[in-house]
Design an enzyme around this catalytic site. Structure first.
Site, short mmCIF file in Angstrom:
data_model
loop_
_atom_site.label_atom_id
_atom_site.label_comp_id
_atom_site.label_asym_id
_atom_site.label_seq_id
_atom_site.Cartn_x
_atom_site.Cartn_y
_atom_site.Cartn_z
N LEU A 1 -5.14 2.35 -0.31
CA LEU A 1 -5.05 1.57 -1.47
C LEU A 1 -5.41 -0.06 -1.11
O LEU A 1 -6.33 -0.46 -2.38
CB LEU A 1 -3.87 1.58 -2.28
CG LEU A 1 -3.53 3.40 -2.64
CD1 LEU A 1 -2.43 3.19 -3.50
CD2 LEU A 1 -4.80 3.78 -3.37
N ASP A 2 -5.04 -0.41 -0.15
CA ASP A 2 -5.28 -1.72 0.16
C ASP A 2 -7.01 -1.80 0.48
O ASP A 2 -7.53 -2.89 -0.20
CB ASP A 2 -4.71 -2.15 1.53
CG ASP A 2 -3.43 -2.83 1.59
OD1 ASP A 2 -3.00 -3.24 0.47
OD2 ASP A 2 -2.70 -2.65 2.57
N LEU A 3 -7.60 -0.77 0.79
CA LEU A 3 -8.94 -0.72 0.92
C LEU A 3 -9.91 -0.80 -0.35
O LEU A 3 -10.63 -1.56 -0.63
CB LEU A 3 -9.62 0.18 1.95
CG LEU A 3 -9.13 -0.21 3.45
CD1 LEU A 3 -9.37 1.36 4.21
CD2 LEU A 3 -9.82 -1.07 4.27
N ASP B 1 0.71 -1.14 0.04
CA ASP B 1 0.03 0.07 0.01
C ASP B 1 0.64 1.19 -0.04
O ASP B 1 0.86 2.17 -0.81
CB ASP B 1 -0.77 0.07 1.20
CG ASP B 1 -1.83 1.12 1.34
OD1 ASP B 1 -1.23 2.34 1.59
OD2 ASP B 1 -3.19 1.01 1.29
N GLY C 1 -9.24 -3.78 -2.22
CA GLY C 1 -10.08 -4.83 -1.94
C GLY C 1 -11.43 -5.04 -2.58
O GLY C 1 -12.03 -5.62 -3.38
#
Length: 664
Positions: A453-455, A425, A458
């Site tokens: 960005l991980d969120l 991220d 996903g």
């Protein structure tokens, strides 16, 4: 490795469909863009919806029509735009941890994520219809409900049985070199961390004390590092720092500007969706239930946030999700703080799933995984690039045993940047200019430690899987889909990159979305009210009185949630009580649907997670889908905090936030 046969022709999931859209750009931008990229043709702009709403109609392709409605927040909630949505859901609090005070994100995170969720809902509705389910007439989403989803891991930690093991205090990367280069540092290995700093002659005590906050920054959104580490970086030029990284196995990445990213932007789709194999598959709709994906199985081999979140969303839509974990289980199950002995953060993304332990390095266990994939509808992973092919588990390999499989990969870079660093991220934020975009002019570029960005990655992963499932329904082919953190960054940054490409200043103006201090906390005006609100002496007034003062002058604002624990006792937004609007119908997470312990069956002999309760998605909120649960006073003109509505908890006591969509 088996050869991959791609279905010829530019077949896209929404080819032959048309859509109409109406509403403010922040609420419609992503939906409009993604529907086009998935193949739908844009029709006329529909008549304008009420203020603060977006409306969409998707029709054609032999699938009938489905509508979507999105909005900032429930009437009377005080959530009227991106700024107030960030304030009311705890996003400003989490993002501001590294600064020691609430801060608004300069990017429209919640509007962007709500747009992706809206597209997910439309795709899920079409999949359900293609599979013979009762037709969904409308999908509803809201930015305040999205905010609760995005902070769900932080909410879970706030409601855990034990405190955090690291201090929630200001601080964190990036670092600055002697020659003025701002850089992000990344390693997942404590040995590489220590070796990097030894190369730079950092004090051993600072190196030792710095590892834990650095390691936990993904979970806590802050990293109070010893000042000696920043001083060490500042004593060396970037050339020596790069040599230290190369020798130690750590990686560094210079923070790029939005202008740099705009010059290299290739305009690629945020995901790749392509049909594979000989085709001929036909849907079996015999196992359908009340949710669009019921009867489908998702096999998830994911770590950390990106893939587990994608699979979690697919599970909320009704799919049976089976996690592939290493022998002994996912190590992150033990990450503190815990609820009844299991990581609260882990439960936030993995409740309701089943688990099977496999050693993918073992040929026998790889055969077992292939056997599971033969009966699955989706295989989803976020292994390192090339790992699936190396193991003989790539799309070509698994579609050989299951021609109807949707093989999904959620990664970092999608192979689009040849000089890309590690695809985590914070490195992607640094490389793509996100660190510059999240802060306004006049503030140093700093990646958010909220793992934006991980969120979003996903969410893009789930969106790509849904696009693949719809393409499979329409073509009879297996499908390969790939999404990435880079694609998520491009979606988030699109307005900034357009401004930069046109020669305009891409960042927000100084002071943008900076909460205003009151005598007992903070409040945030809407973006359009901010300049006028800043002229009032609010710091002498309690928040409630300050809000009243602004409202009497025609200015909109809401209080800033700074204690996430307060959200556990009563949600300030009324998003989950969708029934307050009689036209909304039922929510997908209602009653028995939410409480169905679908994970009680054994996947294989001794392969099931031994804890049956971790497979329960029980929603303990009796008001969750109650259409009578509304405060009639909330629609009044007197400014007040919206009526609390409790967040549910699973059987371990971990918070369960409302589902991000409602299906009517």
């Amino acid at each position: 490795m088996a050869s991959e046969t791609t279905n010829p022709g530019p077949v896209r999931p929404l080819d032959g469909l048309r859509f109409e859209a109406a509403g403010p750009a922040p609420l419609t931008r992503v939906v409009d863009d993604h529907l086009r990229r998935l193949g739908a043709a844009a029709g006329r702009r529909a008549d304008g919806p009420p203020p603060g709403h977006g409306r969409f109609l998707l029709t054609g392709g032999g699938l009938g029509s489905v509508r979507a409605r999105t909005r900032w927040g429930a009437p009377g909630s005080g959530v009227e735009d991106e700024a107030t949505a960030q304030a009311a859901t705890g996003v400003m609090s989490v993002h501001g941890r590294r600064h020691g005070t609430p801060r608004g994100l300069g990017v429209d995170l919640l509007a962007t994520a709500t747009g992706v969720l809206t597209v997910q809902g439309l795709l899920a509705a079409l999949i359900g219809r293609a599979r013979g389910a009762a037709p969904v007439g409308r999908v509803d989403t809201a930015a305040d409900r999205t905010g609760l989803l995005l902070v769900s891991q932080y909410l879970a930690a706030a409601g855990a049985d034990e405190p955090e093991v690291v201090e929630l205090a200001p601080g964190g990367p990036p670092f600055t070199s002697h020659d003025g280069v701002v850089f992000e540092l990344e390693t997942l290995d404590p040995g590489a961390w220590a070796a990097f700093w030894r190369e730079l002659d950092a004090p051993s005590e600072a190196v030792r004390d710095g590892w834990r906050p650095f390691q936990f920054r993904y979970a806590t959104a802050c990293a109070p590092l010893p000042p000696a580490l920043h001083a060490t970086a500042l004593a060396h030029g970037i050339a020596r720092i790069r040599r230290a990284a190369a020798r130690s196995g750590a990686e560094v990445c210079r923070l790029r500007t939005l202008a740099e990213r705009a010059r290299e932007d290739d305009g690629a789709d945020p995901w790749d969706v392509r049909a594979l194999g000989p085709g001929g598959w036909r849907s079996d709709a015999t196992a359908l239930g009340g949710r669009p994906l019921e009867g489908l199985t998702v096999l998830e081999a994911g770590r950390r946030i990106q893939a587990p979140l994608a699979a979690h969303l697919l599970g909320l839509l009704g799919a049976r999700v089976i996690r592939v974990e290493p022998p002994g289980g996912d190590p992150l199950r033990g990450m503190p703080p815990a609820c009844a002995g299991v990581s609260a953060r882990w439960l936030a993304l993995n409740r309701g799933k089943e688990a099977v332990e496999l050693d993918i390095k073992s040929p026998g266990d790889r055969d077992a995984l292939r056997a599971l994939a033969a009966d699955a509808d989706v295989f989803l992973h976020n292994w390192a690039p090339g790992k699936a092919a190396e193991l003989g588990l790539d799309a070509a390999d698994l579609t050989a045993v299951n021609p109807a499989l949707v093989h999904a990969y959620t990664g970092g870079w999608a192979g689009r940047l040849p000089d890309a660093p590690m695809g985590t991220d914070f490195m992607v934020q640094a490389r793509t200019g996100v660190g510059e975009a999240v802060h306004p002019e006049g503030e140093p570029p700093v990646p958010s430690l909220m793992t934006l960005l991980d969120l979003l990655g996903g969410l893009h992963g789930a969106e790509a899987v849904l696009a693949g499932l719809l393409l499979r329904e329409r073509t009879g082919h297996g499908v390969r889909v790939e999404s990435s953190l880079l694609g998520a960054a491009d979606t988030l940054l699109a307005p900034f990159l357009r401004r930069a490409a046109g020669g305009a200043a891409p960042r927000r103006p100084p002071g943008f979305r900076r909460p205003l201090a009151t005598a007992d906390g903070h409040l945030t005006p809407t973006d359009t009210s901010a300049a006028a609100a800043a002229t009032y002496p609010l710091h002498t007034l309690p928040t409630a009185d300050a809000l009243t003062l602004l409202r009497t002058h025609g200015l909109a604002a809401t209080g800033v949630v700074t204690d996430l624990g307060a959200l556990l006792d009563g949600v300030r937004t009324a998003a989950e009580a969708v029934g307050a609007d009689a036209t909304c119908g039922i929510a997908i997470c209602a009653d028995a649907m939410c409480a169905d312990a679908v994970g009680a069956e054994v996947v294989g002999a001794d392969a099931m997670c031994s804890d049956a309760t971790c497979a329960s998605a029980t929603c303990a909120d009796p008001t969750h889908a109650d259409p009578t649960h509304a405060d009639p006073a909330s629609a009044g003109t007197t400014p007040r905090a919206p009526t609390p509505a409790p967040i549910g908890r699973d059987r371990r006591g971990a918070p369960v936030v409302p589902d991000p969509w409602s299906f009517v």
